[in-house]
Design an enzyme around this catalytic site. Structure first.
Site, PDB file in Angstrom:
ATOM      1  N   SER A  97       7.795  -6.790   0.732  1.00 52.64           N
ATOM      2  CA  SER A  97       8.808  -5.825   1.163  1.00 52.64           C
ATOM      3  C   SER A  97       9.897  -6.524   1.961  1.00 52.64           C
ATOM      4  CB  SER A  97       8.116  -4.772   2.027  1.00 52.64           C
ATOM      5  OG  SER A  97       9.056  -3.978   2.697  1.00 52.64           O
ATOM      6  N   TYR A 156       1.929  -2.004   9.253  1.00 55.24           N
ATOM      7  CA  TYR A 156       2.190  -2.081   7.806  1.00 55.24           C
ATOM      8  C   TYR A 156       3.014  -3.327   7.466  1.00 55.24           C
ATOM      9  CZ  TYR A 156       4.520  -1.475   3.368  1.00 55.24           C
ATOM     10  OH  TYR A 156       5.013  -1.706   2.111  1.00 55.24           O
ATOM     11  N   LYS A 167       2.207  -7.093   5.232  1.00 56.46           N
ATOM     12  CA  LYS A 167       2.978  -7.751   4.162  1.00 56.46           C
ATOM     13  C   LYS A 167       3.252  -9.213   4.530  1.00 56.46           C
ATOM     14  CE  LYS A 167       3.085  -4.298   1.406  1.00 56.46           C
ATOM     15  NZ  LYS A 167       2.180  -4.312   0.248  1.00 56.46           N
TER      16      LYS A 167
HETATM   17  P1  NAD Z   1       1.694   4.317  -3.833  1.00 59.35           P
HETATM   18  O1  NAD Z   1       0.915   4.771  -2.650  1.00 59.35           O
HETATM   19  O2  NAD Z   1       2.361   5.326  -4.672  1.00 59.35           O
HETATM   20  O3  NAD Z   1       0.766   3.423  -4.778  1.00 59.35           O
HETATM   21  C1  NAD Z   1      -0.290   2.643  -4.287  1.00 59.35           C
HETATM   22  C2  NAD Z   1      -1.520   2.974  -5.105  1.00 59.35           C
HETATM   23  O4  NAD Z   1      -2.604   2.166  -4.642  1.00 59.35           O
HETATM   24  C3  NAD Z   1      -1.963   4.420  -4.978  1.00 59.35           C
HETATM   25  O5  NAD Z   1      -2.159   4.950  -6.275  1.00 59.35           O
HETATM   26  C4  NAD Z   1      -3.289   4.347  -4.219  1.00 59.35           C
HETATM   27  O6  NAD Z   1      -4.199   5.353  -4.621  1.00 59.35           O
HETATM   28  C5  NAD Z   1      -3.769   2.950  -4.583  1.00 59.35           C
HETATM   29  N1  NAD Z   1      -4.653   2.337  -3.592  1.00 59.35           N
HETATM   30  C6  NAD Z   1      -4.456   2.215  -2.252  1.00 59.35           C
HETATM   31  N2  NAD Z   1      -5.503   1.584  -1.681  1.00 59.35           N
HETATM   32  C7  NAD Z   1      -6.368   1.280  -2.698  1.00 59.35           C
HETATM   33  C8  NAD Z   1      -7.636   0.645  -2.745  1.00 59.35           C
HETATM   34  N3  NAD Z   1      -8.247   0.208  -1.653  1.00 59.35           N
HETATM   35  N4  NAD Z   1      -8.234   0.499  -3.953  1.00 59.35           N
HETATM   36  C9  NAD Z   1      -7.642   0.957  -5.077  1.00 59.35           C
HETATM   37  N5  NAD Z   1      -6.458   1.586  -5.087  1.00 59.35           N
HETATM   38  C10 NAD Z   1      -5.825   1.745  -3.904  1.00 59.35           C
HETATM   39  O7  NAD Z   1       2.744   3.236  -3.278  1.00 59.35           O
HETATM   40  P2  NAD Z   1       3.987   2.567  -4.016  1.00 59.35           P
HETATM   41  O8  NAD Z   1       5.222   3.110  -3.394  1.00 59.35           O
HETATM   42  O9  NAD Z   1       3.829   2.599  -5.464  1.00 59.35           O
HETATM   43  O10 NAD Z   1       3.838   1.085  -3.476  1.00 59.35           O
HETATM   44  C11 NAD Z   1       3.176   0.083  -4.222  1.00 59.35           C
HETATM   45  C12 NAD Z   1       3.179  -1.207  -3.441  1.00 59.35           C
HETATM   46  O11 NAD Z   1       4.522  -1.588  -3.153  1.00 59.35           O
HETATM   47  C13 NAD Z   1       2.474  -1.150  -2.094  1.00 59.35           C
HETATM   48  O12 NAD Z   1       1.814  -2.371  -1.889  1.00 59.35           O
HETATM   49  C14 NAD Z   1       3.594  -0.986  -1.114  1.00 59.35           C
HETATM   50  O13 NAD Z   1       3.261  -1.480   0.163  1.00 59.35           O
HETATM   51  C15 NAD Z   1       4.671  -1.828  -1.761  1.00 59.35           C
HETATM   52  N6  NAD Z   1       6.040  -1.458  -1.369  1.00 59.35           N
HETATM   53  C16 NAD Z   1       6.441  -0.170  -1.481  1.00 59.35           C
HETATM   54  C17 NAD Z   1       7.718   0.184  -1.087  1.00 59.35           C
HETATM   55  C18 NAD Z   1       8.169   1.623  -1.159  1.00 59.35           C
HETATM   56  O14 NAD Z   1       9.107   1.982  -0.439  1.00 59.35           O
HETATM   57  N7  NAD Z   1       7.564   2.482  -1.979  1.00 59.35           N
HETATM   58  C19 NAD Z   1       8.598  -0.794  -0.602  1.00 59.35           C
HETATM   59  C20 NAD Z   1       8.160  -2.116  -0.518  1.00 59.35           C
HETATM   60  C21 NAD Z   1       6.863  -2.438  -0.895  1.00 59.35           C
HETATM   61  C1  WQD Z   2      16.259   4.887   4.685  1.00 56.16           C
HETATM   62  C2  WQD Z   2      17.421   5.266   5.573  1.00 56.16           C
HETATM   63  C3  WQD Z   2      16.747   6.084   7.728  1.00 56.16           C
HETATM   64  C4  WQD Z   2      14.854   9.758   6.357  1.00 56.16           C
HETATM   65  C5  WQD Z   2      10.919   2.110   4.562  1.00 56.16           C
HETATM   66  C6  WQD Z   2       9.955   1.108   5.097  1.00 56.16           C
HETATM   67  C7  WQD Z   2      10.089  -0.193   4.370  1.00 56.16           C
HETATM   68  C8  WQD Z   2       9.968  -0.001   2.868  1.00 56.16           C
HETATM   69  C9  WQD Z   2      10.858   1.093   2.377  1.00 56.16           C
HETATM   70  C10 WQD Z   2       7.706  -0.407   2.213  1.00 56.16           C
HETATM   71  C11 WQD Z   2      17.217   4.823   7.032  1.00 56.16           C
HETATM   72  C12 WQD Z   2      17.462   7.156   6.942  1.00 56.16           C
HETATM   73  C13 WQD Z   2      15.513   8.551   6.421  1.00 56.16           C
HETATM   74  C14 WQD Z   2      15.519  10.916   6.854  1.00 56.16           C
HETATM   75  C15 WQD Z   2      17.432   9.569   7.400  1.00 56.16           C
HETATM   76  N1  WQD Z   2       8.652   0.376   2.500  1.00 56.16           N
HETATM   77  N2  WQD Z   2      16.767   8.452   6.927  1.00 56.16           N
HETATM   78  N3  WQD Z   2      16.782  10.781   7.343  1.00 56.16           N
HETATM   79  O1  WQD Z   2      13.086   2.915   6.693  1.00 56.16           O
HETATM   80  O2  WQD Z   2      14.661   1.708   5.123  1.00 56.16           O
HETATM   81  O3  WQD Z   2      12.228   1.610   4.729  1.00 56.16           O
HETATM   82  O4  WQD Z   2      10.663   2.273   3.164  1.00 56.16           O
HETATM   83  O5  WQD Z   2       7.615  -1.593   2.304  1.00 56.16           O
HETATM   84  O6  WQD Z   2       9.091  -1.040   4.844  1.00 56.16           O
HETATM   85  O7  WQD Z   2      10.214   0.922   6.486  1.00 56.16           O
HETATM   86  O8  WQD Z   2      13.407   3.717   4.293  1.00 56.16           O
HETATM   87  O9  WQD Z   2      13.770   5.883   3.201  1.00 56.16           O
HETATM   88  O10 WQD Z   2      12.646   5.825   5.476  1.00 56.16           O
HETATM   89  O11 WQD Z   2      15.052   5.307   5.302  1.00 56.16           O
HETATM   90  O12 WQD Z   2      18.559   9.492   7.856  1.00 56.16           O
HETATM   91  O13 WQD Z   2      14.955  12.024   6.860  1.00 56.16           O
HETATM   92  O14 WQD Z   2      17.504   6.690   5.625  1.00 56.16           O
HETATM   93  O15 WQD Z   2      17.108   6.144   9.087  1.00 56.16           O
HETATM   94  O16 WQD Z   2      18.465   4.450   7.528  1.00 56.16           O
HETATM   95  P1  WQD Z   2      13.412   2.486   5.331  1.00 56.16           P
HETATM   96  P2  WQD Z   2      13.643   5.262   4.527  1.00 56.16           P
END
Ligand code: NAD
Ligand code: WQD
Length: 340
Positions: free
Chosen positions: A124, A149, A153
């Protein structure tokens, strides 16, 4: 046809990636414990691809189950490891849940698949904190994590780099995603947030459909052109395709060695107010929003330098914020009409 294990494959990004892997000719195996996803996603994936994906309900924290799975599935060529807990706020409340789930899962996989394997990890942009210069490159220093969290990562990247350094058969790419949003063009899969969404776009769509009250813009007094915070929003289908590109690079041999990191974003920043305006315009919907205080822990702005992924992965984001907002809204309407 290479076989790819998608952990977390019924989740938001994993489900979109399963589709893109299938479209690219890969055989997909999904492992998920359904802790944050719904089994009905398999039906949706079938509707999109015509394929029932091989699915195993396994908790990656269960070392014996993972070991048994690895022993039975010796034909797996690559792993895309999405499965993790991902809610920043919850990780502050329950750090051990995050350290346990995100580390045990990774370690159990690496231990059980201790053989020739290609491995793509979901990292991330949170590892950069507030970077000193923008767009942020992969060479920017990792900053002290704002949350457990984020820390999982950072440490997971270190676990992978250190393990790859002594394991020539392990070929790793960590993808640092910026802000994934949007849904599949069919509107059959998308993000299914648990409870009140903390993230901007799911809150917008739920507010627009009447499930939530007004949107709060967290701060309009930042040092940005319109005062609201800036992020690099990336369409989930573009993001899914980046995983296919990463697997392909690992298959052909990454000239950079067996551990590498890539930014996956569009390279362009959008402010909260620009996102709201784009949603309203493209969907012809009026949003109810108000300006509130800044959210604790938020950075002012971030967007990625994506030259490395453009050149070395041969991948480039192609969908803009209008398409992100259009598809997110189509998905919200679909799931209201067809609740899981
Ligand atoms: P998500 O929660 O939709 O998907 C994750 C999946 O993993 C879920 O289906 C959950 O049931 C499964 N899971 C969790 N723990 C498990 C375990 N112990 N065994 C088996 N399955 C398990 O999340 P996502 O948004 O699709 O994110 C996927 C990956 O990307 C994550 O590692 C997340 O940290 C990373 N990521 C997400 C974002 C974001 O904003 N969505 C941003 C950066 C990184
Ligand atoms: C985006 C922008 C908020 C909600 C998070 C995690 C990051 C990554 C992605 C996993 C920001 C603003 C939000 C609302 C708002 N995940 N906002 N009103 O914080 O950039 O990132 O998700 O790895 O680790 O921290 O994403 O969608 O929460 O916010 O104004 O109700 O929207 O302040 O500027 P963020 P977000």
């Amino acid at each position: 046809m290479a076989k790819i294990l998608v952990t977390g494959g019924t989740g938001y990004i994993g489900s979109h990636t399963a589709v893109e892997l299938h479209n690219a000719g890969y055989e997909v195996v999904i492992v998920d414990n359904l802790s944050n996803s719904n089994i009905k996603i398999l039906t949706q994936l079938h509707a999109i691809t015509g394929k029932w994906f091989d699915f195993h309900e396994i908790d990656l924290q269960d070392d014996k189950a993972v070991q048994e799975f690895a022993e039975k599935n010796t034909d797996i060529d690559g792993i895309i490891h999405f499965a993790a807990s991902k809610a920043v706020g919850e990780s502050v409340e329950q750090p051990l849940k995050y350290y346990r789930n995100n580390f045990y899962g990774l370690i159990n996989l690496l231990t059980s698949f201790n053989r020739k394997i290609n491995f793509v990890f979901s990292s991330s942009c949170t590892v950069y904190g507030q970077p000193e210069s923008l767009p942020v490159t992969e060479a920017a220093p990792v900053q002290k994590a704002e949350s457990p969290y984020g820390n999982t990562k950072q440490i997971a990247e270190e676990i992978l780099a250190e393990t790859a350094a002594v394991t020539p058969d392990l070929n790793v790419i960590a993808l640092r995603y910026f802000n994934p949003v949007g849904a599949h063009e069919t509107a059959l899969i998308g993000e299914l947030p648990n409870g009140v969404p903390a993230n901007l776009v799911p809150f917008i769509t739920q507010s627009a459909i009447g499930k939530r009250g007004p949107i709060t813009v967290y701060g309009n007094d930042y040092d940005t052109p319109d005062g609201s915070a800036i992020r690099d929003y990336i369409h989930v289908v573009d993001l899914a395709k980046a995983h296919v590109a990463a697997i392909k690079l690992l298959e052909t041999g990454n000239p950079n060695g067996n551990y590498d990191v890539f930014n996956i974003g569009t390279g362009k920043g959008s402010s909260v107010l620009e996102i709201i305006a784009a949603f309203e315009k493209v969907n012809n919907e009026k949003l109810d929003y108000k300006i509130g205080p800044r959210r604790a822990g938020d950075i002012v702005q971030i967007y990625g330098d994506v030259q490395k992924s453009n050149k070395q992965l041969g991948w480039k984001a192609s969908l803009d914020i209008n398409e992100m907002m259009r598809s997110a809204w189509e998905w919200e309407k679909y799931i209201k009409a067809n609740p899981f």
